[in-house]
Motif scaffolding. Structure first.
Motif, short mmCIF file in Angstrom:
data_model
loop_
_atom_site.label_atom_id
_atom_site.label_comp_id
_atom_site.label_asym_id
_atom_site.label_seq_id
_atom_site.Cartn_x
_atom_site.Cartn_y
_atom_site.Cartn_z
N GLU A 31 14.05 -5.50 2.05
CA GLU A 31 13.22 -4.69 1.16
C GLU A 31 13.12 -3.26 1.68
OE1 GLU A 31 9.39 -6.47 0.34
OE2 GLU A 31 10.26 -8.47 0.23
N TYR A 32 12.88 -3.12 2.97
CA TYR A 32 12.73 -1.78 3.55
C TYR A 32 14.00 -0.95 3.33
CZ TYR A 32 11.24 1.87 6.78
OH TYR A 32 10.86 3.08 7.32
N LEU A 33 15.15 -1.55 3.59
CA LEU A 33 16.41 -0.81 3.46
C LEU A 33 16.73 -0.49 2.00
CD1 LEU A 33 18.52 -2.68 6.16
CD2 LEU A 33 17.67 -0.32 6.27
N VAL A 34 16.36 -1.37 1.07
CA VAL A 34 16.56 -1.07 -0.34
C VAL A 34 15.67 0.10 -0.76
CG1 VAL A 34 16.24 -1.92 -2.70
CG2 VAL A 34 17.28 -3.40 -0.97
N LEU A 35 14.40 0.07 -0.37
CA LEU A 35 13.47 1.14 -0.73
C LEU A 35 13.88 2.46 -0.08
CD1 LEU A 35 10.14 -0.89 -0.44
CD2 LEU A 35 11.26 -0.10 -2.54
N GLU A 36 14.41 2.38 1.12
CA GLU A 36 14.88 3.59 1.79
C GLU A 36 16.10 4.17 1.06
OE1 GLU A 36 15.08 4.67 6.39
OE2 GLU A 36 16.73 3.33 5.81
N ALA A 37 16.99 3.29 0.61
CA ALA A 37 18.18 3.75 -0.13
C ALA A 37 17.77 4.40 -1.45
CB ALA A 37 19.12 2.57 -0.39
N ILE A 38 16.72 3.88 -2.08
CA ILE A 38 16.22 4.49 -3.31
C ILE A 38 15.62 5.85 -3.01
CG2 ILE A 38 14.47 4.30 -5.13
CD1 ILE A 38 14.91 1.25 -5.03
N GLU A 39 14.82 5.93 -1.95
CA GLU A 39 14.18 7.19 -1.58
C GLU A 39 15.23 8.26 -1.23
OE1 GLU A 39 10.33 8.09 1.01
OE2 GLU A 39 12.06 7.69 2.30
N ASN A 40 16.32 7.84 -0.60
CA ASN A 40 17.38 8.78 -0.20
C ASN A 40 18.32 9.14 -1.34
OD1 ASN A 40 16.32 8.73 2.39
ND2 ASN A 40 17.78 7.19 3.13
N LEU B 48 6.59 -1.13 6.39
CA LEU B 48 6.86 -1.32 4.97
C LEU B 48 5.70 -0.84 4.10
CD1 LEU B 48 8.86 -2.43 2.88
CD2 LEU B 48 7.82 -4.68 3.18
N VAL B 49 4.47 -1.23 4.46
CA VAL B 49 3.33 -0.87 3.60
C VAL B 49 2.91 0.58 3.78
CG1 VAL B 49 2.51 -3.25 3.59
CG2 VAL B 49 1.56 -1.65 5.26
N ASN B 50 3.18 1.16 4.96
CA ASN B 50 2.80 2.55 5.18
C ASN B 50 3.88 3.53 4.73
OD1 ASN B 50 0.08 2.62 6.53
ND2 ASN B 50 1.11 1.24 7.94
N ASP B 51 5.15 3.16 4.91
CA ASP B 51 6.24 4.05 4.51
C ASP B 51 6.54 3.94 3.02
OD1 ASP B 51 6.33 4.63 7.18
OD2 ASP B 51 8.22 3.59 7.58
N PHE B 52 6.37 2.74 2.46
CA PHE B 52 6.69 2.51 1.05
C PHE B 52 5.56 1.71 0.39
CE2 PHE B 52 10.83 2.65 3.31
CZ PHE B 52 11.34 3.80 2.71
N PRO B 53 4.42 2.34 0.13
CA PRO B 53 3.29 1.62 -0.48
C PRO B 53 3.65 0.96 -1.81
CG PRO B 53 2.60 3.78 0.33
CD PRO B 53 4.09 3.74 0.43
N HIS B 54 4.67 1.51 -2.48
CA HIS B 54 5.08 0.93 -3.77
C HIS B 54 5.54 -0.52 -3.61
CE1 HIS B 54 6.60 0.62 -7.80
NE2 HIS B 54 7.84 0.45 -7.40
N ALA B 55 5.92 -0.91 -2.42
CA ALA B 55 6.33 -2.30 -2.19
C ALA B 55 5.22 -3.27 -2.55
CB ALA B 55 6.73 -2.48 -0.72
#
Length: 445
Positions: free
Chosen positions: A73-82, A206-213
């Motif tokens: 999940e973290y890597l997917v959200l990071e790829a979206i953010e990037n 995960l919750v602090n870097d990507f709250p949308h999760a």
């Protein structure tokens, strides 16, 4: 003969109630403080400060099962953010992902080949239903293959500072169950490994870097290809009568897990009155038990700890309110903390915390003085929070993390002009001469 009246019975009942109030309540509080959890390892963390409020075998690495997917999940959200992908990016299902999806033992939602699936739909199935095939599809989309994605997982774990970890696949399945589809370079008999602490560290990021999760993990059900799939997190407000007993107010994530080797695991998070807690339980014996033990942890955190401002901005240590200054118009400067210091603490323990100054040695001369000029609000060091109680202090989720704030100057100190500096140097010279002479004369007698 003693006459028993209605009034005397009432008095007796009142005394019994009063007695039980004083005898039973302390035992309940004591039982809560010991927290005898039915889990091989567990941890409770304040998500705001990283303070560990409870720990049990928290550094023992165990198979996390599908809690592994938090890293995916973290890597997917990071790829979206990037900007590498978007929620609307589409991909198709490989032979490997399709085979996993068709296997009834791997909780497949049932995928179709030669069809486009959006990242959003795949992520929902992974995060809500813990689907393995959609997880693999996302890994292949981001890295080209699960093999390359596993390398990304381990690299990201190191970057995030996870304390104990080993990733051998993206899903949390045991490699031994994957047959010929084991990611290249990994042990065919290996399993992913995380400790309760490192699982909580991952959840913390995960919750602090990507709250949308949490907007996604808090969904009790989602639509996938025309039918409804339900969240495996029973602590969310499900409509099913049986599941309502597990509902926990404020719960909005995060990830369940289960394999024969791992048992039943769960990383949970809840927020009440602006206070977010993160929990991890590993190797419990049933689906029901992992949620009951999580509720114990959350109750312990919310009932025994309160966020309190221990020291206000501008606070000064009584005997260290000033620092000496060299080459300045003033001989000293007042210093104080720049920001308030707040912590989740147990009731009545505020007095057990103190501050310890750490002056930046690069700002000091050989005599231990600050050197003018000094600007108002200039950082001269840090103030670190110190606990002096007898209870076990579990520290922070990351070893390097501690509650500290900047120590700053309260006013500016200008550099003295050349004339005043010269007079001072002359005064110091003759002062040293006089001191030397006095010492020499004393030596004659």
């Amino acid at each position: 003969m003693i006459q028993v009246t209605r009034k005397s019975v009432s008095m007796i009942l009142a005394l019994v109630l009063l007695f039980t109030t004083f005898t039973i309540q302390p035992l309940t509080a004591n039982a809560e403080s010991t927290l005898d959890l039915n889990a091989e390892s567990a941890i409770l963390v304040d998500a705001g400060t990283g303070k560990v409020l409870y720990a049990k075998n928290a550094d023992v690495a165990l198979p996390p099962a599908s809690m592994t997917k938090m890293m995916t999940e973290y890597l997917v959200l990071e790829a979206i953010e990037n900007g590498q992908i978007s929620w609307d990016t589409t991909t198709q299902i490989s032979d490997y992902a399709y085979k996993i999806s068709a296997n009834i033992y791997f909780s497949g939602v049932g995928l179709t080949q030669n069809k486009d699936y959006t990242v959003k739909d795949l992520y929902n199935a992974m995060a809500v239903f813990s689907d393995n095939a959609t997880t693999i599809a996302l890994a292949e989309l981001i890295a080209g293959s699960e093999t390359e994605f596993v390398k990304m997982m381990n690299d990201k774990a190191e970057e995030l500072g996870l304390s104990e970890y080993l990733f051998v696949n993206s899903t949390g399945l045991d490699n031994s169950s994957l047959g010929d589809d084991v990611p290249e370079g990994t042990d065919p008999n290996a399993s992913n490994l995380l400790s309760a602490r490192s699982a909580a560290q991952l959840a913390y990021h995960l919750v602090n870097d990507f709250p949308h999760a949490l907007d996604i993990s808090s969904q009790t059900e989602v639509d996938f290809e025309g039918y409804t799939i339900e969240n495996l997190n029973w602590m969310l407000p499900h409509e099913a009568t049986f599941l309502q007993q597990f509902h926990y107010e404020g719960m909005d994530g995060l990830k369940t897990g289960n394999t024969d080797l791992a048992g039943y695991t769960f990383t949970g998070t809840a927020e009440r009155d602006g206070k977010r807690l993160i929990t991890v339980v590993m190797k419990t014996n049933s689906k029901e038990e992992r949620f009951r033990e999580t509720a114990k942890l959350l109750d312990y955190g919310y009932n025994n700890f309160q966020s309190e401002e221990l020291f206000a901005a501008g606070y000064q240590l009584e005997d260290e309110s000033t620092l000496p200054v060299a080459k300045g118009k003033e001989k000293e400067v007042s210093v104080s903390i720049s920001d308030p210091v707040s912590m989740p603490i147990k009731a009545d323990e505020a007095e057990l915390y103190s501050l310890e100054y750490h002056i930046d040695e690069e700002k000091l001369n050989e005599e231990g003085e600050l050197v003018a000029p000094i600007e108002k609000g200039e950082k001269v060091g840090t103030a670190t929070l110190v606990y002096q109680g007898e209870a076990t202090d579990h520290g922070y989720i990351f070893e390097q993390e501690a509650v500290s704030v900047d120590l700053v100057s309260d006013e500016a100190v200008e550099k003295a002009n050349w004339f005043m500096l010269t007079l001072g140097a002359i005064g110091d010279f003759f002062g040293n001469v006089f001191t030397t002479a006095v010492d020499w004369i004393k030596g004659l007698f």
